[in-house]
Structures are given as structure tokens and as C-alpha cells.
Design an enzyme around this catalytic site. Structure first.
Site, PDB file in Angstrom:
ATOM      1  N   HIS A  24       0.870  -1.181   0.000  1.00 37.02           N
ATOM      2  CA  HIS A  24       0.000   0.000   0.000  1.00 37.02           C
ATOM      3  C   HIS A  24       0.915   1.242   0.000  1.00 37.02           C
ATOM      4  O   HIS A  24       1.025   1.940   1.003  1.00 37.02           O
ATOM      5  CB  HIS A  24      -0.896  -0.031   1.241  1.00 37.02           C
TER       6      HIS A  24
ATOM      7  N   CYS B 206      -3.634   3.415   9.614  1.00 37.38           N
ATOM      8  CA  CYS B 206      -3.988   3.831   8.244  1.00 37.38           C
ATOM      9  C   CYS B 206      -5.487   4.011   8.076  1.00 37.38           C
ATOM     10  O   CYS B 206      -5.909   4.677   7.131  1.00 37.38           O
ATOM     11  CB  CYS B 206      -3.452   2.810   7.254  1.00 37.38           C
TER      12      CYS B 206
HETATM   13  N1  NVA Z   1      -4.482  -3.926   5.603  1.00 38.69           N
HETATM   14  C1  NVA Z   1      -5.722  -3.292   5.253  1.00 38.69           C
HETATM   15  C2  NVA Z   1      -5.498  -1.858   4.868  1.00 38.69           C
HETATM   16  C3  NVA Z   1      -6.736  -1.089   4.551  1.00 38.69           C
HETATM   17  C4  NVA Z   1      -6.456   0.291   4.103  1.00 38.69           C
HETATM   18  C5  NVA Z   1      -6.409  -4.059   4.149  1.00 38.69           C
HETATM   19  O1  NVA Z   1      -5.742  -4.488   3.200  1.00 38.69           O
HETATM   20  O2  NVA Z   1      -7.628  -4.237   4.227  1.00 38.69           O
HETATM   21  N1   CP Z   2      -6.290   3.695   4.380  1.00 39.92           N
HETATM   22  C1   CP Z   2      -7.008   3.393   3.299  1.00 39.92           C
HETATM   23  O1   CP Z   2      -6.480   3.043   2.223  1.00 39.92           O
HETATM   24  O2   CP Z   2      -8.340   3.554   3.476  1.00 39.92           O
HETATM   25  P1   CP Z   2      -9.500   3.099   2.469  1.00 39.92           P
HETATM   26  O3   CP Z   2      -9.532   1.602   2.478  1.00 39.92           O
HETATM   27  O4   CP Z   2     -10.739   3.724   3.029  1.00 39.92           O
HETATM   28  O5   CP Z   2      -9.165   3.615   1.103  1.00 39.92           O
END
Ligand code: NVA
Ligand code: CP
Length: 327
Positions: free
Chosen positions: A146, A282
């Protein structure tokens, strides 16, 4: 670092034009700092009410194969503020959903728009989109990484502390996509990072080992440990994320059971023994699981500043990758 001169005119900015952003690991140190420099300028401008249509006439396709609040809204508003046009493409409505090849999708979208932002499952799909298309591709989250999140996180730390070099981040919980990008990012900004996680949910050894190797000459310490209390001692930043990432819903119960002792609560924050410690997440948060209300809403939390900076950092990324009329 931020000299206020035209931040698009140097060779670092010119070198970023037309590139994709698939992983922080692909960026040079200079490119990461260029993103922060442009971000700072654009943030200052928008706070002063100035209009800066750097991307007038540019279009961004935004493909979402997973849900999103921050990524969707911040990219959409970023394009709008820069004078461009964002197209929200829900994967359910695309032919991709019915089996059209990612390579063909890449070739077709390259004829219509100037850039693609994609949130999906497989990192390989993002790589393929970039390889088969002819326009910049931005990774808006995969199961592996990410990068936009971690860039916004490190910018937030820089903004709040005036430096990143030598600071210690301790990430608590699931060794997931966010943890991977934070590890790659730590090497770029000169920070130490410890991942405190259960043995079952460690970050990928390949990412840890590569980053250890890359950080060696700068004296950067990258550790994986299993004791959160030991790990947080002397932390400048405590970071956490959800225990169950998108796509892992079938494992949710197992993850909660194993990760229970990795909750960021008042006692864990106290164990850092640092009155200036910052708590980051996050988002979205599962309050009461990986983080308590007390900490989320407490004096050490910077989570909403962090969320805001997604917008400013992504404006910088978009401007650097998509703008082509440097003066
Ligand atoms: N680790 C989480 C981050 C969300 C922004 C996911 O992948 O769902
Ligand atoms: N932190 C983040 O990426 O949030 P969303 O899943 O809401 O985009």
C-alpha cells in the site's frame, strides 16, 4: 529541504514524469523527498485558498476491486483540485469482472486516459497493467503493498517531527500490505522499524531481508519480534492496522484469537516511555480490536492528520507522474 523554488523544474521531477508508482521500493530516496517537497508546496497552496490546475485536461481512471473510503475520495478530490477529471470504475461494472484480460484493459485505457489508479488483490495485476499500458499506473493497495498510504504516513511524521532520520517506528499486529510498504519506506526516509507480530502473521521474509540489506549502509535497523511490550520501548511512532485485511474475511476469527495480545491500548502506549510518541493507523480502524477508543481519540493519536495527508501526498504523486508541461 523545501526551498520554495519551482519544485517541478529539476532533474528528479523531470525523471518521474510518465513513470508508474507500484511500490515504494521502486522509488529512489530523492524521488521520495521530491514527493514530500511537492506535497508540502501543494498543501500550503490549498490551505491558502489558491487554485493550482496543474493537471488541467488530464484524466485518471480509478479501478476499485475492493472497497475504499479514503483512497477513493482522496484521489477523486486530488484530481478535481488539480483541474483534472477522475473516473471512478467499480470493477463489478467493468469487462474485467467478466474475464477481459488485464493486458487488454491496459491497452484500451491507455487510449482514453492519462493515468490509472488501481486497488486490487494481486500485485501482479498492477504490474501487468503498467507493463501492457503506456500510461502511469498508481498502486492504490494490493494484498502485498500500500505505497500511497506509507508515503502519506512518512510525510505526516516529517511534518510533525521536522525529520524522519533516526526515528523508531514500531508496527504492532498483522504483518500485512501496510507493514510491507512501511518497511520499504523506512529505508527511503532513514527510519528504524520494528514489526511486533505473532509468528503466524509475520511480514514476508523477502521484503524484510531486502530492506535490511538496503538499509545497512545508513545504519537502519529493521527487526521482527513477537513481544509488543519489549518492542515499543523508546518508540517514536506506534503504528497499527486492522487484523483482518480485505479479502481475508474467512480467517477473521483465527486472526482475532491470535492477535488479541497485540492490541494498542493505553498500557502499551505508556510502555513506549516517550511523552512525544505518536500513534498512527492507516484506517479504517476496528475500534476495540487492534486499537482502543482511548488511544484512537487520545492525545498521542495523529490518525486524522495522517488520513488528510493521503490527499496532499497523492496530489504530489499525480502532479509528478502526469504533468508534462514543466517550465
Ligand atoms: N491492511 C488493510 C489496509 C486497509 C487500508 C487491508 O488491506 O484491508
Ligand atoms: N487507508 C485506506 O487506504 O483507506 P481506504 O480503504 O478507506 O481507502
Amino acid at each position: 529541504m523545501f526551498n520554495g523554488t519551482n519544485c517541478f523544474s529539476d532533474s528528479v521531477a523531470k525523471g518521474m514524469q510518465g513513470k508508474s508508482l507500484l511500490s515504494i521500493n521502486d522509488l529512489s530516496h530523492e524521488e521520495v523527498w521530491k514527493i514530500f517537497e511537492v506535497c508540502s508546496e501543494l498543501k500550503k497552496q490549498v490551505k491558502a485558498g489558491a487554485v493550482n490546475h496543474l493537471l488541467q485536461g488530464k484524466t485518471l481512471a480509478m479501478i476499485f476491486m475492493k472497497p475504499s473510503t479514503r483512497t477513493r475520495v482522496s484521489f477523486e478530490v486530488a484530481m478535481w483540485q488539480l483541474g483534472g477529471y477522475p473516473l471512478f470504475l467499480n470493477s463489478q461494472d467493468l469487462q474485467l469482472h467478466r474475464g477481459e484480460a488485464i493486458s487488454d484493459t491496459a491497452r484500451v485505457l491507455s487510449r482514453y486516459v492519462h493515468g490509472i489508479m488501481i486497488r486490487t488483490f494481486r500485485q501482479q495485476d498492477v504490474e501487468d497493467l503498467a507493463n501492457y499500458g503506456t500510461i502511469p499506473v498508481i498502486n492504490g493497495l494490493t494484498d502485498l503493498l500500500h505505497p500511497c498510504q506509507a508515503l502519506a504516513d512518512y510525510f505526516t511524521i516529517y511534518e510533525k517531527r521536522g525529520k524522519t532520520k533516526g526515528l523508531k517506528m514500531v508496527y504492532i499486529g498483522d504483518g500485512n500490505n501496510v507493514a510491507h510498504s512501511l518497511i520499504y519506506g523506512a529505508v527511503k526516509v532513514g527510519m528504524h522499524i520494528t514489526i511486533a507480530c505473532p509468528r503466524e502473521f509475520q511480514p514476508l521474509p523477502g521484503i524484510v531481508e531486502k530492506s535490511k540489506e538496503d538499509g545497512k549502509t545508513q545504519g537502519i535497523k529493521i527487526c521482527v519480534t513477537h513481544d509488543p511490550y519489549e518492542a515499543v520501548k523508546g518508540a517514536d511512532i506506534i503504528y497499527t492496522d486492522v487484523w483482518t485485511s480485505m479479502g481475508q474475511e474467512a480467517e477473521a476469527k483465527k486472526k482475532v484469537d491470535i492477535l488479541r495480545s497485540y492490541r494498542v491500548d493505553g498500557d502499551l502506549v505508556k510502555a513506549a516511555e516517550n511523552k512525544d510518541v505518536m500513534v498512527m493507523h492507516c484506517l479504517p480502524a476496528h475500534r476495540g480490536d487492534e486499537i482502543t477508543n482511548e488511544v484512537m481519540d487520545g492525545p498521542y493519536s495523529v490518525v486524522f492528520d495522517e488520513a488528510e495527508n493521503r490527499l496532499h501526498v497523492q496530489k504530489a504523486i499525480l502532479a509528478l507522474l502526469l504533468q508534462d508541461n514543466y517550465k
